[in-house]
Design a protein around this motif. Structure first.
Motif, PDB file in Angstrom:
ATOM      1  N   VAL A 189      39.881 -74.733 -21.504  1.00 20.79           N
ATOM      2  CA  VAL A 189      38.773 -75.052 -22.112  1.00 20.79           C
ATOM      3  C   VAL A 189      37.812 -74.151 -21.854  1.00 20.79           C
ATOM      4  O   VAL A 189      37.164 -73.443 -21.001  1.00 20.79           O
ATOM      5  N   ASP A 190      37.152 -73.460 -23.080  1.00 24.82           N
ATOM      6  CA  ASP A 190      36.224 -72.482 -23.284  1.00 24.82           C
ATOM      7  C   ASP A 190      34.607 -73.291 -23.255  1.00 24.82           C
ATOM      8  O   ASP A 190      34.288 -73.678 -24.477  1.00 24.82           O
ATOM      9  N   ALA A 191      34.215 -73.376 -21.990  1.00 30.23           N
ATOM     10  CA  ALA A 191      32.739 -74.311 -21.851  1.00 30.23           C
ATOM     11  C   ALA A 191      31.724 -73.383 -21.859  1.00 30.23           C
ATOM     12  O   ALA A 191      30.647 -73.747 -21.283  1.00 30.23           O
ATOM     13  N   ALA A 192      31.819 -72.284 -22.260  1.00 29.29           N
ATOM     14  CA  ALA A 192      30.831 -71.160 -22.103  1.00 29.29           C
ATOM     15  C   ALA A 192      29.310 -71.780 -22.584  1.00 29.29           C
ATOM     16  O   ALA A 192      28.362 -71.485 -22.097  1.00 29.29           O
ATOM     17  N   HIS A 193      29.462 -72.652 -23.690  1.00 22.39           N
ATOM     18  CA  HIS A 193      28.310 -73.167 -24.279  1.00 22.39           C
ATOM     19  C   HIS A 193      27.744 -74.625 -23.914  1.00 22.39           C
ATOM     20  O   HIS A 193      26.758 -75.107 -24.364  1.00 22.39           O
ATOM     21  N   SER A 194      28.461 -75.434 -23.122  1.00 21.97           N
ATOM     22  CA  SER A 194      28.076 -76.813 -22.931  1.00 21.97           C
ATOM     23  C   SER A 194      27.444 -77.020 -21.851  1.00 21.97           C
ATOM     24  O   SER A 194      26.674 -78.159 -21.808  1.00 21.97           O
ATOM     25  N   HIS A 205      34.732 -76.168 -25.914  1.00 23.51           N
ATOM     26  CA  HIS A 205      34.042 -77.554 -25.921  1.00 23.51           C
ATOM     27  C   HIS A 205      32.938 -77.568 -26.774  1.00 23.51           C
ATOM     28  O   HIS A 205      32.899 -78.482 -27.598  1.00 23.51           O
ATOM     29  N   VAL A 206      31.948 -76.550 -26.936  1.00 23.04           N
ATOM     30  CA  VAL A 206      30.950 -76.410 -27.864  1.00 23.04           C
ATOM     31  C   VAL A 206      31.308 -75.180 -28.846  1.00 23.04           C
ATOM     32  O   VAL A 206      31.378 -74.041 -28.177  1.00 23.04           O
ATOM     33  N   CYS A 207      31.803 -75.340 -30.055  1.00 23.23           N
ATOM     34  CA  CYS A 207      32.155 -74.107 -30.621  1.00 23.23           C
ATOM     35  C   CYS A 207      30.886 -73.319 -30.950  1.00 23.23           C
ATOM     36  O   CYS A 207      29.735 -73.569 -31.248  1.00 23.23           O
ATOM     37  N   PHE A 208      31.091 -71.837 -30.780  1.00 25.17           N
ATOM     38  CA  PHE A 208      29.942 -70.756 -30.744  1.00 25.17           C
ATOM     39  C   PHE A 208      29.539 -70.781 -32.091  1.00 25.17           C
ATOM     40  O   PHE A 208      28.204 -70.293 -32.086  1.00 25.17           O
ATOM     41  N   GLY A 209      29.687 -70.788 -33.042  1.00 28.68           N
ATOM     42  CA  GLY A 209      29.404 -70.536 -34.636  1.00 28.68           C
ATOM     43  C   GLY A 209      28.556 -71.782 -35.123  1.00 28.68           C
ATOM     44  O   GLY A 209      27.278 -71.575 -35.370  1.00 28.68           O
ATOM     45  N   PHE A 263      32.658 -71.900 -17.096  1.00 31.71           N
ATOM     46  CA  PHE A 263      31.303 -72.407 -17.738  1.00 31.71           C
ATOM     47  C   PHE A 263      30.459 -71.219 -17.578  1.00 31.71           C
ATOM     48  O   PHE A 263      30.518 -70.370 -16.614  1.00 31.71           O
ATOM     49  N   ASN A 264      29.355 -71.021 -18.321  1.00 31.40           N
ATOM     50  CA  ASN A 264      28.426 -70.253 -17.928  1.00 31.40           C
ATOM     51  C   ASN A 264      27.126 -70.754 -17.318  1.00 31.40           C
ATOM     52  O   ASN A 264      26.818 -71.966 -17.749  1.00 31.40           O
ATOM     53  N   LEU A 265      26.515 -69.971 -16.607  1.00 37.96           N
ATOM     54  CA  LEU A 265      25.083 -70.561 -16.210  1.00 37.96           C
ATOM     55  C   LEU A 265      23.926 -69.907 -16.498  1.00 37.96           C
ATOM     56  O   LEU A 265      22.930 -70.360 -16.426  1.00 37.96           O
ATOM     57  N   HIS A 266      24.258 -68.558 -17.289  1.00 35.08           N
ATOM     58  CA  HIS A 266      23.391 -68.003 -17.781  1.00 35.08           C
ATOM     59  C   HIS A 266      22.946 -68.346 -19.311  1.00 35.08           C
ATOM     60  O   HIS A 266      22.120 -67.849 -19.957  1.00 35.08           O
ATOM     61  N   LYS A 267      23.361 -69.405 -19.774  1.00 37.37           N
ATOM     62  CA  LYS A 267      22.812 -69.795 -20.917  1.00 37.37           C
ATOM     63  C   LYS A 267      22.108 -71.022 -21.062  1.00 37.37           C
ATOM     64  O   LYS A 267      21.037 -70.894 -21.070  1.00 37.37           O
ATOM     65  N   TRP A 268      22.690 -72.244 -20.722  1.00 44.51           N
ATOM     66  CA  TRP A 268      21.976 -73.505 -20.688  1.00 44.51           C
ATOM     67  C   TRP A 268      21.506 -73.869 -19.394  1.00 44.51           C
ATOM     68  O   TRP A 268      20.630 -74.888 -19.215  1.00 44.51           O
ATOM     69  N   ASP A 280      36.978 -71.023 -32.306  1.00 45.12           N
ATOM     70  CA  ASP A 280      37.006 -70.430 -31.117  1.00 45.12           C
ATOM     71  C   ASP A 280      36.115 -69.145 -31.187  1.00 45.12           C
ATOM     72  O   ASP A 280      36.299 -68.451 -32.026  1.00 45.12           O
ATOM     73  N   TYR A 281      35.933 -68.527 -30.091  1.00 45.70           N
ATOM     74  CA  TYR A 281      35.106 -67.510 -29.779  1.00 45.70           C
ATOM     75  C   TYR A 281      35.894 -66.361 -29.966  1.00 45.70           C
ATOM     76  O   TYR A 281      37.148 -66.078 -29.509  1.00 45.70           O
ATOM     77  N   PRO A 282      35.638 -65.114 -30.762  1.00 42.61           N
ATOM     78  CA  PRO A 282      36.395 -64.127 -31.235  1.00 42.61           C
ATOM     79  C   PRO A 282      37.092 -63.487 -30.081  1.00 42.61           C
ATOM     80  O   PRO A 282      38.519 -63.256 -30.045  1.00 42.61           O
ATOM     81  N   ARG A 311      30.946 -63.214 -13.618  1.00 38.30           N
ATOM     82  CA  ARG A 311      29.908 -62.521 -14.285  1.00 38.30           C
ATOM     83  C   ARG A 311      29.446 -62.986 -15.506  1.00 38.30           C
ATOM     84  O   ARG A 311      28.681 -62.867 -16.307  1.00 38.30           O
ATOM     85  N   GLY A 312      30.449 -63.808 -16.081  1.00 40.86           N
ATOM     86  CA  GLY A 312      30.401 -64.258 -17.429  1.00 40.86           C
ATOM     87  C   GLY A 312      31.468 -65.216 -17.949  1.00 40.86           C
ATOM     88  O   GLY A 312      32.601 -65.428 -16.985  1.00 40.86           O
ATOM     89  N   ALA A 313      31.541 -65.989 -18.972  1.00 39.76           N
ATOM     90  CA  ALA A 313      32.546 -66.962 -19.119  1.00 39.76           C
ATOM     91  C   ALA A 313      33.657 -66.073 -19.738  1.00 39.76           C
ATOM     92  O   ALA A 313      34.937 -66.543 -19.679  1.00 39.76           O
ATOM     93  N   SER A 314      33.351 -64.868 -20.282  1.00 39.43           N
ATOM     94  CA  SER A 314      34.563 -63.936 -20.805  1.00 39.43           C
ATOM     95  C   SER A 314      35.365 -63.782 -19.975  1.00 39.43           C
ATOM     96  O   SER A 314      36.666 -63.726 -19.952  1.00 39.43           O
ATOM     97  N   GLU A 315      34.756 -63.054 -18.471  1.00 40.35           N
ATOM     98  CA  GLU A 315      35.809 -62.575 -17.597  1.00 40.35           C
ATOM     99  C   GLU A 315      36.544 -63.941 -17.093  1.00 40.35           C
ATOM    100  O   GLU A 315      37.770 -63.765 -16.655  1.00 40.35           O
TER     101      GLU A 315
HETATM  102  C1  PLP Z   1      32.376 -70.130 -27.032  1.00 38.26           C
HETATM  103  C2  PLP Z   1      32.130 -68.908 -26.177  1.00 38.26           C
HETATM  104  N1  PLP Z   1      32.924 -68.240 -25.285  1.00 38.26           N
HETATM  105  C3  PLP Z   1      32.756 -67.267 -24.780  1.00 38.26           C
HETATM  106  C4  PLP Z   1      31.467 -66.712 -24.649  1.00 38.26           C
HETATM  107  C5  PLP Z   1      31.354 -65.490 -23.690  1.00 38.26           C
HETATM  108  O1  PLP Z   1      30.431 -65.746 -22.865  1.00 38.26           O
HETATM  109  P1  PLP Z   1      29.770 -64.620 -21.804  1.00 38.26           P
HETATM  110  O2  PLP Z   1      29.029 -63.734 -22.922  1.00 38.26           O
HETATM  111  O3  PLP Z   1      28.938 -65.138 -20.917  1.00 38.26           O
HETATM  112  O4  PLP Z   1      31.065 -63.915 -21.432  1.00 38.26           O
HETATM  113  C6  PLP Z   1      30.511 -66.956 -25.400  1.00 38.26           C
HETATM  114  C7  PLP Z   1      29.366 -66.376 -25.735  1.00 38.26           C
HETATM  115  O5  PLP Z   1      28.362 -66.451 -26.548  1.00 38.26           O
HETATM  116  C8  PLP Z   1      30.876 -68.204 -26.304  1.00 38.26           C
HETATM  117  O6  PLP Z   1      29.797 -68.935 -27.072  1.00 38.26           O
END
Ligand code: PLP
Length: 421
Positions: A219-224, A192-196, A242-247, A138-140, A110-114
């Motif tokens: 690899v946290d590819a949530a954003h790439s 992969h792409v730093c969130f900030g 990977f996320n599909l709900h971002k890009w 990296d993402y908090p 359901r999300g990259a976090s999961e």
């Molecule tokens: C680098 C990175 N990792 C993880 C996440 C979390 O993704 P999600 O909210 O889809 O679980 C994000 C969300 O912005 C992110 O930027």
């Protein structure tokens, strides 16, 4: 049921109405990109330059989502009970084909976090005293998960800072040195792409350094995916999310977990899950009842993404980024955190107004840009050198939108004391 692309006129006619993707100068073809923009209904009061949280769905994809919401509710379990295994298999195959891996190496989440938490929490090759490495960018929640490995596995977390200004060589040297200084490192978290800041990490090279040092990389590819054009083979790592709900532009609640076929044994079944056999990736994350309609819309989101073209989209996002970063670099007092090296940046970048690096100051900049200049951005914390203001265009962004941001930046640069508080 095998074909997930049911004919929904709003979807198919809208795609048919999109002019063919030009093969040359696609990033500069304003008439083509305004045709793409017309597929979306977005508010521009203020202009949204904060498209990194999630991606706006195109209207035709939204029509497909509505179609599936209707069917899921109308047919309820008559649709899902008999057909879900086959439908899910089709979805996993579609996602795997688009990423360039096997269907047995993908599970939807359901999300990259999961997906990331299942990978980090499930990684079972750590002995007490082994080190686990992550970076300030990296993402908090993922940094938290790496720190939690102290409790879970007795591991020792090591945080490194990514150099600023970053260059490809400086980033590689930082990892090489950190791995030398911490020879017990067995696991590396890598965005992969730093969130900030939007910095793109040389994943393949860092993965090779880690492997040579005896460490695995997650690899946290949530954003790439969808912001950049690449395949799993380009990353060459055993684990990714990977996320599909971002890009990719799928509905919220669409993401996936990737585990290379030969690397599954190093991830434990999720909390002892026995729904699937231990050699099946689906045992590594338990999502329960997903949003069926959202997941069933994934093939349509991917179809539009591929119709526009992954490479063309990446080039357009990069052009929109360059359109503000170029002039902003020339403004005294404004620092940009990403280099122009095409391998180190995609569509996202961030800036700091010198002397205004605190989280509070960055929030004030965001408020001024929004309230005075009609441009929506976001502050992001975490970088060792201070908070930043992140600017994230999308395919819905026009060059006029970018000009509005530049007007705001020029005003801030000229009169920082006028920042809203
Ligand atoms: C680098 C990175 N990792 C993880 C996440 C979390 O993704 P999600 O909210 O889809 O679980 C994000 C969300 O912005 C992110 O930027």
């Amino acid at each position: 049921m095998d074909d997930l692309r049911f004919r929904v006129p709003q979807f198919h006619e809208a795609l048919a109405s999109l002019p063919p993707t030009p093969t040359t100068f696609t990033a500069d073809d304003e008439s083509y990109w305004s045709a793409v923009r017309r597929l979306y209904a977005v508010s521009n009061q203020p202009v949204n330059l904060e498209n990194g949280f999630w991606g706006t769905m195109a209207e035709p994809v939204k029509a497909m989502f509505h179609h599936w919401i209707d069917r899921v509710n109308h047919e309820n379990t008559l649709l899902i009970r008999p057909h879900w295994p086959q439908l899910l298999q089709g979805l996993r195959r579609t996602v795997a084909d688009a990423l360039g891996c096997g269907e047995d190496e993908i599970e939807l989440t359901r999300g990259a976090s999961e997906a990331m938490q299942a990978l980090i929490g499930g990684y079972n090759r750590l002995q007490p005293g082994d080190e686990v490495m992550y970076a300030d960018l990296d993402y908090p929640a993922m940094r938290d998960a790496m720190q939690w490995l102290r409790v879970r596995r007795g591991a020792v977390p090591v945080e490194i800072s990514i150099p600023e200004p970053a260059t490809r060589q400086a980033v590689l040297d930082t990892y090489a040195q950190a791995l030398r200084q911490h020879p017990r490192t067995r696991l590396v978290l890598l965005s992969h792409v730093c969130f900030g800041t939007g910095l793109v990490m040389p994943v393949r090279e860092i993965g090779a350094l880690a492997k040579a040092a005896g460490a695995d990389v997650i690899v946290d590819a949530a954003h790439s995916w969808g912001q950049m054009d690449f395949s799993i083979a380009d990353l060459d790592v055993p684990y990714a999310a990977f996320n599909l709900h971002k890009w990719i532009g799928a509905p919220l609640g669409c993401a996936c977990l990737y585990v290379r076929r030969d690397a599954l044994g190093a991830i434990d079944p999720f909390m002892g899950d026995q729904t699937y056999p231990a050699d099946d990736i689906r045992s590594r994350v338990h999502v329960g009842t997903p949003n069926f309609a959202a997941w069933l819309t994934i093939p349509s989101a991917l179809e539009l993404h591929q119709r526009i073209g992954a490479r063309q989209k990446a080039l357009r996002l990069r052009k929109l980024r360059d359109a503000w970063v170029g002039p902003a670099r020339e403004m005294a007092g404004i620092d940009i955190q990403t280099p122009d090296d095409p391998t180190m940046v995609a569509g996202i970048s961030s800036f700091r107004l010198r002397g205004h690096e605190s989280s509070q100051a960055c929030k004030a900049i965001v408020a001024t840009l929004r309230d005075v200049h009609g441009v929506h951005t976001v502050h992001r914390d975490g970088a060792a050198k201070g908070s930043v203001v992140r600017v994230t265009p999308a395919v819905t962004t026009s060059l006029e939108d970018i000009e509005r941001l530049l007007t705001g930046l020029r005003a801030l640069q000229g009169a920082p004391a006028a920042l809203a508080t």
